[in-house]
Design a protein around this motif. Structure first.
Motif: not given
Length: 129
Positions: A28-51
């Motif tokens: 169940r996802l409600d047991y977890y904090t869920i995050g959205w990260f993004r990674q553009a070419p040549g850049k580090e992965r960054e966190g954009v949103s979490c719940i």
């Protein structure tokens, strides 16, 4: 074992909208904090949103605040990222990720890749002008 599958990416003109979905299986996802990260070419992965898992506290990076909204639908075991007013600089592969329990972030403490245990395969978002 939790598995995450993202969907909803695509090509969109500047100013357009997309809704990304992160479907969970195996737990169940409600047991977890869920995050959205993004990674553009040549850049580090960054966190954009979490719940968070318990009180649904949300976090948005400055780059997306006011344009993106993260929500949960526990009946579908899915987390969504509604992206409005998209810009070319939003172009990236977007990843859904999960961490057990509740994690909290602020303007001075942003999400880190090492905070999370489970990752989806990613979905491409391209802002095309």
């Amino acid at each position: 074992q939790l598995q995450l599958v993202e969907s909803g990416g695509g090509v969109v003109q500047p100013g357009g909208s997309l809704r990304l979905s992160c479907a969970g299986s195996g737990a169940r996802l409600d047991y977890y904090t869920i995050g959205w990260f993004r990674q553009a070419p040549g850049k580090e992965r960054e966190g954009v949103s979490c719940i968070s898992s318990t009180d649904l506290t949300t976090y948005y990076s400055d780059s997306v605040k006011g344009r993106f909204t993260i929500t949960r639908d526990n009946t579908k075991n899915t987390v969504y990222l509604q992206m409005n007013s998209l810009k070319p600089e939003d172009t990236a592969v977007y990843y859904c990720t999960a961490a057990g329990g509740s994690l909290y972030y602020s303007d001075t403490y942003s999400p880190r890749v090492k905070d999370y245990d489970y990752w989806g395969q990613g979905t491409q978002v391209t802002g095309s002008s």
